[in-house]
Design a protein around this motif. Sequence first.
Motif, mmCIF file in Angstrom:
data_model
loop_
_atom_site.group_PDB
_atom_site.id
_atom_site.type_symbol
_atom_site.label_atom_id
_atom_site.label_comp_id
_atom_site.label_asym_id
_atom_site.label_seq_id
_atom_site.Cartn_x
_atom_site.Cartn_y
_atom_site.Cartn_z
ATOM 1 N N GLU A 1 25.293 88.103 22.021
ATOM 2 C CA GLU A 1 24.365 89.033 22.668
ATOM 3 C C GLU A 1 24.502 90.565 22.774
ATOM 4 O OE1 GLU A 1 23.840 87.527 26.883
ATOM 5 O OE2 GLU A 1 22.755 85.795 26.131
ATOM 6 N N ASN A 2 25.502 90.934 22.951
ATOM 7 C CA ASN A 2 26.038 92.006 22.856
ATOM 8 C C ASN A 2 26.185 92.485 21.354
ATOM 9 O OD1 ASN A 2 26.422 92.597 25.528
ATOM 10 N ND2 ASN A 2 28.627 92.451 25.489
ATOM 11 N N ILE A 3 26.378 91.920 20.404
ATOM 12 C CA ILE A 3 26.338 92.171 19.000
ATOM 13 C C ILE A 3 24.931 92.341 18.424
ATOM 14 C CG2 ILE A 3 26.839 91.448 16.712
ATOM 15 C CD1 ILE A 3 29.434 90.241 17.649
ATOM 16 N N GLU A 4 24.056 91.386 18.929
ATOM 17 C CA GLU A 4 22.758 91.359 18.414
ATOM 18 C C GLU A 4 21.954 92.918 19.113
ATOM 19 O OE1 GLU A 4 21.755 87.411 19.701
ATOM 20 O OE2 GLU A 4 20.915 87.171 17.420
ATOM 21 N N SER A 5 22.692 93.240 20.191
ATOM 22 C CA SER A 5 21.900 94.363 20.886
ATOM 23 C C SER A 5 22.024 95.765 20.281
ATOM 24 C CB SER A 5 22.176 94.248 22.300
ATOM 25 O OG SER A 5 23.725 94.853 22.462
ATOM 26 N N ALA A 6 22.960 95.902 19.185
ATOM 27 C CA ALA A 6 23.110 96.787 18.557
ATOM 28 C C ALA A 6 21.980 97.370 17.514
ATOM 29 C CB ALA A 6 24.517 96.656 17.721
ATOM 30 N N ASP A 7 22.245 98.430 17.155
ATOM 31 C CA ASP A 7 21.056 98.950 16.127
ATOM 32 C C ASP A 7 21.087 98.234 14.877
ATOM 33 O OD1 ASP A 7 20.268 100.832 18.236
ATOM 34 O OD2 ASP A 7 21.536 102.539 17.334
ATOM 35 N N GLU A 8 22.217 97.784 14.317
ATOM 36 C CA GLU A 8 22.437 97.317 12.877
ATOM 37 C C GLU A 8 23.505 96.247 13.230
ATOM 38 O OE1 GLU A 8 23.376 99.791 9.955
ATOM 39 O OE2 GLU A 8 21.703 101.059 9.917
ATOM 40 N N PRO A 9 22.921 95.075 13.774
ATOM 41 C CA PRO A 9 23.753 94.096 14.313
ATOM 42 C C PRO A 9 24.446 93.460 13.103
ATOM 43 C CG PRO A 9 21.423 93.243 14.354
ATOM 44 C CD PRO A 9 21.545 94.889 14.277
ATOM 45 N N PHE A 10 25.842 92.925 13.370
ATOM 46 C CA PHE A 10 26.653 92.336 12.352
ATOM 47 C C PHE A 10 26.019 91.020 11.885
ATOM 48 C CE2 PHE A 10 30.111 89.386 12.093
ATOM 49 C CZ PHE A 10 30.460 89.545 10.641
ATOM 50 N N ILE A 11 25.598 90.190 13.216
ATOM 51 C CA ILE A 11 24.911 88.936 12.863
ATOM 52 C C ILE A 11 23.845 88.835 13.692
ATOM 53 C CG2 ILE A 11 27.168 87.818 12.269
ATOM 54 C CD1 ILE A 11 27.455 86.639 15.123
ATOM 55 N N THR A 12 22.888 87.628 13.519
ATOM 56 C CA THR A 12 21.689 87.401 14.158
ATOM 57 C C THR A 12 22.003 85.741 14.426
ATOM 58 O OG1 THR A 12 20.457 87.253 12.396
ATOM 59 C CG2 THR A 12 20.322 89.343 13.541
ATOM 60 N N ALA A 13 22.202 85.551 15.791
ATOM 61 C CA ALA A 13 22.444 84.096 16.056
ATOM 62 C C ALA A 13 21.105 83.395 16.438
ATOM 63 C CB ALA A 13 23.311 83.920 17.250
ATOM 64 N N SER A 14 20.799 82.032 15.997
ATOM 65 C CA SER A 14 19.938 81.169 16.658
ATOM 66 C C SER A 14 20.621 80.078 17.038
ATOM 67 C CB SER A 14 19.132 80.808 15.420
ATOM 68 O OG SER A 14 18.477 81.863 14.712
ATOM 69 N N PHE A 15 20.505 79.870 18.622
ATOM 70 C CA PHE A 15 20.881 78.784 19.305
ATOM 71 C C PHE A 15 20.249 77.513 19.229
ATOM 72 C CE2 PHE A 15 22.678 82.492 21.251
ATOM 73 C CZ PHE A 15 23.965 81.902 21.422
ATOM 74 N N THR A 16 20.540 76.713 18.559
ATOM 75 C CA THR A 16 19.984 75.188 18.181
ATOM 76 C C THR A 16 20.890 74.151 18.159
ATOM 77 O OG1 THR A 16 18.573 74.141 16.561
ATOM 78 C CG2 THR A 16 20.172 75.598 15.639
ATOM 79 N N ASP A 17 20.243 72.921 18.118
ATOM 80 C CA ASP A 17 20.983 71.689 17.977
ATOM 81 C C ASP A 17 21.558 71.372 16.543
ATOM 82 O OD1 ASP A 17 19.372 70.475 16.300
ATOM 83 O OD2 ASP A 17 18.040 70.102 18.226
ATOM 84 N N LYS A 18 22.657 70.560 16.382
ATOM 85 C CA LYS A 18 23.204 70.129 15.246
ATOM 86 C C LYS A 18 22.401 69.993 14.023
ATOM 87 C CE LYS A 18 27.196 67.690 13.088
ATOM 88 N NZ LYS A 18 28.140 66.425 13.468
ATOM 89 N N ALA A 19 21.349 68.985 14.329
ATOM 90 C CA ALA A 19 20.537 68.298 13.112
ATOM 91 C C ALA A 19 19.729 69.651 12.638
ATOM 92 C CB ALA A 19 19.689 67.442 13.851
ATOM 93 N N ASN A 20 19.181 70.499 13.734
ATOM 94 C CA ASN A 20 18.506 71.497 13.159
ATOM 95 C C ASN A 20 19.201 72.735 12.296
ATOM 96 O OD1 ASN A 20 15.900 72.910 12.933
ATOM 97 N ND2 ASN A 20 16.629 74.333 14.425
ATOM 98 N N ALA A 21 20.580 72.811 13.071
ATOM 99 C CA ALA A 21 20.990 73.850 12.346
ATOM 100 C C ALA A 21 21.821 73.449 10.682
ATOM 101 C CB ALA A 21 22.261 74.034 13.103
ATOM 102 N N GLU A 22 21.846 72.054 10.464
ATOM 103 C CA GLU A 22 22.216 71.644 9.148
ATOM 104 C C GLU A 22 20.814 71.867 8.490
ATOM 105 O OE1 GLU A 22 23.434 67.534 9.823
ATOM 106 O OE2 GLU A 22 25.766 68.236 10.520
ATOM 107 N N LYS A 23 19.770 71.610 8.885
ATOM 108 C CA LYS A 23 18.570 71.850 8.272
ATOM 109 C C LYS A 23 18.235 73.301 7.771
ATOM 110 C CE LYS A 23 13.588 70.943 8.110
ATOM 111 N NZ LYS A 23 13.251 72.238 7.744
#
Length: 377
Positions: free
Chosen positions: A69-91
């Motif tokens: 959350e702290n990384i994504e709050s930066a002006d130019e974040p290093f990564i953007t994370a999407s929290f999901t389950d394993k099946a959707n993540a693999e898709k």
Amino acid sequence: MFMHILKYELKGGLRSKDLIIWLILFPIILGTVFKVGFGSIYEKTEKFNSIPVAVVEESENKAFRQVLENIESADEPFITASFTDKANAEKLLDDGDVEGIIFSGEKLSLTVKEKGLRETMLKSFVEQYSVREKIAMDAFETAPEKAQEVIETLTAETVSSCREIPVTQGNPDVYAQYFYNLIAMVAIFGSITGMTVTSRRQADLSALGARSCCSPVPKSISVLASLASSFILQTICMTVCVTFLAFVLKVDFGDRLWLVYPTAIFGGILGVSFGFLVGSLAHVSEKVKTAILMTTSMLLCFFSGLMMGNMKAIVAEKAPWFNNINPVAVISDCFYCLNIYEDYDRYFTKLITMAVITVLFITLGIVFSRRKKYASI
């Protein structure tokens, strides 16, 4: 008499079509083409974009979620994370919507589909966090009352390690070298005006040369006045070129623009001295000498990287000595050193090289032209 000759040489130079076309209009047109062609390439290809990842929480990990959350709050974040389950993540990974999957549990693990720079960066991030988490958990076990402090420390250290650290304060755009070489091209094209200093004083080439040789004015004064005129005209052309690139096309030359102007002018003087040398050599017509100068100048520009960006690197690998004696490469390297390097050591080295080449050209030009005599005129 010196000022009289200088005045009329300046008038004649300003009326020259070659001067207007090759030293003013041509670089303006070519610079505009470069700006249109390369202006947005760097922003599109070189600017870092956040790395999309899918995060699968196999068990609760508040510290890792807070780090993300702290990384994504930066002006130019290093990564953007999407929290999901394993099946959707693999898709998402199979569809190319994310670069990797981070499994968050007792230990972090990473799954990627391909191998590349961005995947390597993700791998480094996961490994770095795992090491810091292990250190923090060891400290937590010895002092459980400091749990929140440990989490905050872990978060701060991980986020701070992802900050951008510029390698230079200058403009890192690799396509800026084309504009450096454009200025160097205008400088070496100053050889056109330098050539006329001697070629128009050769009695066997033109009626103007015959009249110059019959003039009671000492040849040294006449040559010096003509050289001074060529230097002034070339200074005007270099100033127009740099001003157009910097303020009209908005080319970023770094924070030392005040040094770009004198460097360009010095490069123009080198170009004039090159033409002065060639003009004093062979007994051929002015048109032939102009063709020789233009051909040689374009070849020097080619080997400096004006037409092919990596040509200078190829020359440096195959024949590194050539870049040190190629006037165009030396001039363009001056602008590169001003933009990229914090110190002035390399810049002054290039300036000294330019000075040596200029003095050598002028000296040889004087030696080859001062003893020309004619049986009859």
